[in-house]
Design an enzyme around this catalytic site. Structure first.
Site, short mmCIF file in Angstrom:
data_model
loop_
_atom_site.label_atom_id
_atom_site.label_comp_id
_atom_site.label_asym_id
_atom_site.label_seq_id
_atom_site.Cartn_x
_atom_site.Cartn_y
_atom_site.Cartn_z
CE LYS A 25 30.05 34.98 -21.89
NZ LYS A 25 31.21 35.81 -22.05
CD GLU A 51 31.90 41.67 -18.75
OE1 GLU A 51 31.72 41.22 -17.60
OE2 GLU A 51 32.57 41.08 -19.61
S1 IVH Z 1 27.50 36.58 -14.75
C1 IVH Z 1 29.18 33.76 -11.61
N1 IVH Z 1 26.39 38.02 -16.67
O1 IVH Z 1 31.33 36.74 -19.13
C2 IVH Z 1 28.60 34.48 -12.78
N2 IVH Z 1 28.71 37.52 -16.82
O2 IVH Z 1 32.49 34.15 -19.74
C3 IVH Z 1 29.41 35.60 -13.19
N3 IVH Z 1 29.81 38.51 -18.78
O3 IVH Z 1 33.18 36.47 -16.18
C4 IVH Z 1 29.14 36.19 -14.45
N4 IVH Z 1 28.03 39.50 -19.60
O4 IVH Z 1 32.98 38.81 -17.33
C5 IVH Z 1 27.52 37.44 -16.21
N5 IVH Z 1 25.31 39.29 -18.27
C6 IVH Z 1 26.42 38.73 -17.80
C7 IVH Z 1 27.65 38.86 -18.48
C8 IVH Z 1 28.77 38.24 -17.95
C9 IVH Z 1 29.31 39.28 -19.75
C10 IVH Z 1 31.20 38.07 -18.68
C11 IVH Z 1 31.79 38.06 -17.28
C12 IVH Z 1 32.10 36.63 -17.01
C13 IVH Z 1 32.33 36.11 -18.38
C14 IVH Z 1 32.22 34.61 -18.45
#
Ligand code: IVH
Length: 675
Positions: A115, A171
């Site tokens: 993440k 991201e």
């Molecule tokens: S998926 C509907 N994958 O974390 C799913 N998000 O706290 C959309 N983020 O809005 C997100 N790494 O900005 C996804 N490997 C990852 C991510 C990630 C960072 C961020 C992203 C998201 C936020 C949510």
């Protein structure tokens, strides 16, 4: 406070922090504390339906859209992720998923990803061409940042073979190194530092002038392919990621498909253990159901998909009370202000002091004794004070002012021209001498075992040393009478010091602590000139011509060797019998990869393709262009080739992350393979 009052308070707090975080790119509390507030609000709303309102901040993602950029309505809402904070909660989530899917949790395929602590971005391509890029904004409407995104180096502008319209989400972030470098530059020009990589990335992306964005080292990592025409045919999410990588997007090399909840939980913990080894800062792991048909069944809540979850790791930022501000004197005489703090555990260790960098930074951050402050580990090691947390109704101490005299020797402190640093320029200042000797004996320099901070202080105190050269004249009889020494420890220290007389010139150059000369420049200088005399008498142009030595380092080296103290010091080095030469052939590398075929796919940070291959060959290995059964392992860099990955998987050849490459060169082994 009644529940209703608490809910009202929480909503106001969260809205206030949202504004600071999303619109001003300047958070007022650590992320973990924000998460805690949001969690409490959601819990209260869940437990008391009568307190729910339609537009509660708990159901909103992000912040209102700013007026600087044109609005863009997203094709599909850009949602957030729900969070869990430990392994137990993660298991519970997997059980909920299993229940909805009416399947055993151990039979579900999960993808576990880093993440990344950046900001979400959507990029639309039409007939393969990049036509639009937008930030998340409030999830429904974002900001048009197309021109800025065109300047991001690792965003492909053309997707080979992509007809119709596709949207790629991912991201925007700053690699750890790039973030540290940016803050170094901010400090140099006296500008305010960025609180964290996310804020730096957000600030960089949302520059009004795309040329300003272009100067920031932003990166983009893709994690979602939105099929706008309904023309693509994929069964698994992991296949879409492979497609993205084939198009040239950076995807997370550490991502892995795991069969079953337990393997998934374990992999998420792997990220916690390796959070500092990655290219980027992560604040957790994201777990996603891999099967796209299963995702359909799971669906969404108003703010997040049910098929994904973020496992957040404990924060690396904490708040604590600042007790006093003091100034320490380093080996170059630099006066660094630092905060003495009420001890607090940050990233696993107790912090009771944190740097404030320099006079301007204290002024900009305006932190004062008694303030509540946010503390963070910068680049994992040195704790620093990020900002003061405003506390309504609390009287603050008066603004802190930088001392005009050295707190150790009492001589005036000097700030030269444009520099943001302040110095004690007294060469005999005991604080400087102490730091110089500690540095000289440290592992990166002469590596004299048994000569740490305390012993150096003792030797100075006893009047036995006042310069690094004095170390070589210490005698057992002088040491054994000191407190804490005996005959044995005195003899062993003298022997260690005598051993150091054989140290190669490069280590001596590091040890001398010449301004701007680190291990890289020292090694290049030593390789080029071989002897101390040759470096010391080299004309400025010859110093500048050395690889890795620019005009600034050259000037500093040139000046160092023309100071009187340097002449005295080297005379004593000679008297003590120091070698002061660089052995000519120290570059014979160990053949750690003898007879092994290592295939590299994608780019390995820090190496060009040729350099990576040359490094393998130099250690006795070979680096063929394709994978076979005989391949020892495949090193997977950024944007790896899908065919090599597939082949390696088919043939059971281990895949090794790019982060392991240097360990592989050094030892011929890796700690963790990707599959
Ligand atoms: S998926 C509907 N994958 O974390 C799913 N998000 O706290 C959309 N983020 O809005 C997100 N790494 O900005 C996804 N490997 C990852 C991510 C990630 C960072 C961020 C992203 C998201 C936020 C949510």
């Amino acid at each position: 406070m009644t529940n209703a009052e608490r809910v009202g308070w929480l909503r106001e707090e969260i809205a206030r922090h949202n504004h600071a975080y999303f619109l001003n790119d300047a958070p007022t509390i650590p992320d973990a504390e924000y998460d805690e507030l949001a969690r409490e609000l959601r819990a209260l709303e869940a437990a008391h339906p009568e307190l729910r309102v339609d537009d509660s901040v708990s159901t909103k993602v992000g912040a209102p859209v700013s007026t600087v950029f044109d609005p863009v309505t997203h094709s599909e809402a850009m949602l957030s992720l729900d969070n869990v904070f430990d392994v137990e909660e993660l298991r519970q989530w997997s059980h909920r998923v299993a229940k909805t899917l009416q399947r055993e949790a151990e039979l579900i395929r999960f993808v576990v990803e880093p993440k990344i602590d950046g900001l979400a971005l959507s990029i639309t391509f039409s007939a393969g061409r990049l036509v639009q890029a937008a930030t998340r904004g409030d999830g429904r409407v974002g900001e048009d940042v197309t021109e800025n995104v065109r300047t991001i180096r690792n965003v492909p502008s053309f997707l080979e073979g992509a007809g119709g319209r596709v949207e790629v989400r991912g991201e925007v972030f700053l690699a750890r190194e790039d973030f540290l470098e940016m803050n170094r530059q901010q400090r140099e020009v006296g500008a305010k530092e960025f609180a964290n990589p996310r804020n730096a990335a957000a600030g960089s992306l949302r520059q009004k002038d795309p040329r300003a964005s272009a100067r920031r080292p932003l990166s983009f990592l893709a994690y979602q392919l939105v099929d706008l025409d309904g023309a693509l045919d994929f069964t698994y999410y992991s296949e879409t990621i492979r497609q993205l990588a084939e198009w040239g997007f950076l995807t997370a090399g550490e991502s892995r498909v795991e069969e079953g909840a337990e393997a998934m939980v374990q992999r998420s913990s792997w990220f916690e253990g390796h959070r500092h080894d990655l290219l980027y800062d992560i604040d957790g792991a994201v777990i996603k159901v891999d099967d796209l048909a299963q995702r359909e069944l799971l669906g969404f809540t108003s703010r997040a998909p049910r098929w994904a979850i973020a496992r957040k790791f404990p924060p690396e930022e904490r708040t604590t009370r600042l007790l006093t501000i003091e100034v320490s004197i380093g080996r170059t005489g630099r006066a660094t202000p630092f905060a003495v703090l009420e001890p607090v555990v940050v990233a696993g260790s107790t912090v009771s002091m944190a740097t404030l960098h320099n006079q301007d930074q204290v002024a900009l951050k305006d932190v004062r004794p008694g303030d509540l402050v946010i503390v963070r580990k910068a680049g994992d090691v040195i704790p620093e004070v990020v900002a003061a947390v405003p506390e309504a109704g609390r009287r603050r101490a008066k603004k802190w002012t930088f001392p005009s005299r050295c707190p150790v020797c009492g001589e005036p402190l000097v700030r030269r021209g444009e520099e943001s640093d302040t110095y004690c320029v007294n060469p005999t200042c005991p604080a400087q001498v102490h730091e110089q000797i500690v540095h000289f004996a440290s592992r990166g320099a002469l590596d004299i075992e048994g000569l740490g901070e305390q012993r150096v202080a003792q030797l100075i105190e006893a009047g036995l040393v006042a310069d690094v050269a004095d170390l070589f004249f210490l005698r057992v009889e002088q040491l054994e009478v000191l407190e804490g020494f005996g005959e044995l420890s005195a003899t062993s220290l003298v022997r260690e010091i005598a051993n150091a007389t054989h140290a190669p010139l490069s280590r001596v150059l590091v040890g001398l602590g010449i301004r701007h000369v680190g291990p890289v420049a020292a090694r290049e200088l030593a390789r080029q000139f071989h002897s101390y005399e040759a470096v010391a008498s080299a004309p400025l142009e010859e110093l500048e011509a050395v690889e890795g030595v620019g005009p600034v380092i050259a000037q500093s080296v040139f000046q160092y060797f023309r100071e009187e103290e340097s002449h005295d010091r080297v005379a004593r080095f000679h008297e003590a019998g120091l070698a002061l030469i660089e052995p000519r052939d120290e570059s014979t590398l160990e053949t750690t990869l003898a007879g092994k075929a290592v295939v590299v796919t994608g780019s390995v940070p820090g190496f060009t393709r040729e350099q990576a291959e040359a490094a393998i060959v130099a250690r006795g290995g070979s680096s063929p262009g394709s994978v076979s059964k005989k391949t020892y392992c495949v090193v997977v860099g950024e944007a790896p080739g899908a065919s090599k990955l597939t082949k390696a998987e088919e043939m059971g050849v281990p895949l090794v992350g790019a982060g392991e490459f240097e360990a592989l060169l050094r030892t011929g082994r890796w700690r963790d393979s990707l599959h």
